[in-house]
Design a protein around this motif. Structure first.
Motif, short mmCIF file in Angstrom:
data_model
loop_
_atom_site.label_atom_id
_atom_site.label_comp_id
_atom_site.label_asym_id
_atom_site.label_seq_id
_atom_site.Cartn_x
_atom_site.Cartn_y
_atom_site.Cartn_z
N ASN A 3 1.96 -10.01 -7.32
CA ASN A 3 3.02 -9.05 -7.01
C ASN A 3 2.83 -7.80 -7.84
N ILE A 4 2.48 -6.70 -7.18
CA ILE A 4 2.21 -5.49 -7.95
C ILE A 4 3.02 -4.31 -7.44
N MET A 5 3.19 -3.34 -8.31
CA MET A 5 3.85 -2.10 -7.92
C MET A 5 2.83 -0.99 -8.00
N LEU A 6 2.80 -0.15 -6.98
CA LEU A 6 1.96 1.04 -7.03
C LEU A 6 2.87 2.22 -7.29
N CYS A 7 2.58 2.96 -8.34
CA CYS A 7 3.44 4.09 -8.68
C CYS A 7 2.59 5.33 -8.91
N GLY A 8 3.27 6.46 -8.93
CA GLY A 8 2.58 7.73 -9.13
C GLY A 8 3.35 8.80 -8.39
N ALA A 9 3.01 10.04 -8.66
CA ALA A 9 3.74 11.17 -8.07
C ALA A 9 3.57 11.19 -6.55
N PRO A 10 4.46 11.90 -5.84
CA PRO A 10 4.29 12.06 -4.40
C PRO A 10 2.90 12.63 -4.11
N GLY A 11 2.21 12.04 -3.15
CA GLY A 11 0.88 12.53 -2.80
C GLY A 11 -0.24 11.87 -3.59
N CYS A 12 0.09 10.89 -4.46
CA CYS A 12 -0.97 10.30 -5.29
C CYS A 12 -1.83 9.31 -4.51
N GLY A 13 -1.37 8.92 -3.31
CA GLY A 13 -2.18 8.02 -2.49
C GLY A 13 -1.66 6.59 -2.44
N LYS A 14 -0.41 6.39 -2.79
CA LYS A 14 0.15 5.02 -2.80
C LYS A 14 0.03 4.36 -1.42
N GLY A 15 0.42 5.10 -0.38
CA GLY A 15 0.41 4.54 0.97
C GLY A 15 -1.01 4.18 1.42
N THR A 16 -1.94 5.09 1.20
CA THR A 16 -3.34 4.88 1.59
C THR A 16 -3.93 3.67 0.88
N GLN A 17 -3.71 3.61 -0.43
CA GLN A 17 -4.27 2.50 -1.21
C GLN A 17 -3.57 1.18 -0.88
N SER A 18 -2.27 1.25 -0.60
CA SER A 18 -1.54 0.02 -0.25
C SER A 18 -2.16 -0.63 0.98
N ALA A 19 -2.47 0.21 1.98
CA ALA A 19 -3.02 -0.32 3.24
C ALA A 19 -4.33 -1.07 2.96
N LEU A 20 -5.15 -0.54 2.07
CA LEU A 20 -6.43 -1.19 1.75
C LEU A 20 -6.21 -2.48 0.96
N LEU A 21 -5.24 -2.44 0.05
CA LEU A 21 -4.97 -3.62 -0.78
C LEU A 21 -4.39 -4.78 0.03
N VAL A 22 -3.55 -4.43 1.01
CA VAL A 22 -2.94 -5.43 1.88
C VAL A 22 -4.05 -6.25 2.56
N GLU A 23 -5.05 -5.53 3.06
CA GLU A 23 -6.19 -6.16 3.73
C GLU A 23 -6.98 -7.05 2.78
N LYS A 24 -7.35 -6.48 1.64
CA LYS A 24 -8.25 -7.19 0.73
C LYS A 24 -7.59 -8.43 0.11
N TYR A 25 -6.31 -8.32 -0.27
CA TYR A 25 -5.68 -9.41 -1.02
C TYR A 25 -4.61 -10.15 -0.22
N ASN A 26 -4.51 -9.85 1.08
CA ASN A 26 -3.52 -10.51 1.95
C ASN A 26 -2.10 -10.42 1.39
N LEU A 27 -1.70 -9.19 1.17
CA LEU A 27 -0.37 -8.95 0.58
C LEU A 27 0.59 -8.40 1.63
N LYS A 28 1.86 -8.52 1.31
CA LYS A 28 2.88 -7.91 2.15
C LYS A 28 3.19 -6.53 1.55
N HIS A 29 3.28 -5.52 2.41
CA HIS A 29 3.50 -4.15 1.92
C HIS A 29 4.97 -3.77 2.07
N LEU A 30 5.60 -3.42 0.97
CA LEU A 30 7.00 -2.98 1.03
C LEU A 30 7.09 -1.55 0.54
N SER A 31 7.25 -0.61 1.47
CA SER A 31 7.36 0.80 1.09
C SER A 31 8.79 1.26 1.30
#
Ligand code: ADP
Length: 193
Positions: A3-31
């Motif tokens: 269970n991880i949190m992705l943080c950073g300023a608006p535009g840092c790429g949280k959404g883009t990286q989340s999509a890749l992480l969901v695939e690789k680690y079979n995670l559920k994405h909560l935005s």
């Protein structure tokens, strides 16, 4: 459970990286941003209220987002390998509420990854996204306001997790796959421990 949190300023790429992480680690994405935009889209009472904050570049009130998060997700009955929280917590109050909710449960938060990007690059990325996103908050004045709010309200969340020994920072400048490798390295190292 991861269970991880992705943080950073608006535009840092949280959404883009989340999509890749969901695939690789079979995670559920909560935005929380996506949950809010779904409320706005459906023109619900909560959505209309949320839009009055978001379109001005403000955060929505803590109570509102905590309620939406709990209502819209099965955070406490999660059955995938774990989850990525993207865009939450954005204030120390939200972080404290989350710790109280999840502590001791299988959904306890393992750590936060802070994606660090230079301000000039953030503005360039958000303006570019604004050309196609249709988002009411991707214009220069609102972007500046969001970045300012990030500094005052959200950056202190990092110190909160540093205090808990759950903080990692990665360099968010460069190509998407380079940044993805940096994040994966943190996750893999943490899980070897
Ligand atoms: P970005 O990271 O580009 O700002 P998000 O989609 O995460 O985009 O969020 C968009 C907007 O939704 C934020 O500027 C804020 O107004 C609102 N929002 C999202 N998550 C939260 C939260 N946890 N607390 C308060 N407001 C939030």
């Amino acid at each position: 459970m991861l269970n991880i949190m992705l943080c950073g300023a608006p535009g840092c790429g949280k959404g883009t990286q989340s999509a890749l992480l969901v695939e690789k680690y079979n995670l559920k994405h909560l935005s929380t941003g996506e949950l809010l935009r779904a409320e706005i889209e459906s023109k619900s009472e909560v959505g209309i209220l949320a839009d009055s904050y978001i379109s001005k570049g403000n955060l929505v009130p803590d109570e509102m987002i905590i309620e939406i998060l709990l209502k819209s997700t099965d955070l406490l009955a999660n059955k995938s390998c774990g989850f990525i929280l993207d865009g939450f917590p954005r204030t120390v109050e939200q972080a404290m509420a989350l710790e109280n909710i999840s502590k001791g449960s299988p959904n306890d938060i393992n750590f936060l990854i802070d994606i660090q990007v230079e301000t000039k690059e953030l503005i360039t990325r958000l303006l570019k996204r604004g050309e196609t996103s249709g988002r009411s908050d991707d214009n220069l004045d609102t972007i500046k306001k969001r970045l300012q709010i990030y500094e005052t309200k959200t950056a202190p969340v990092n110190d909160y997790y540093k205090g808990l020994g759950k903080y990692h920072a990665i360099n968010g400048m460069g190509e998407v796959d380079e940044i993805f490798s940096r994040i994966s390295e943190v996750i893999n190292t943490e899980f070897k421990k």
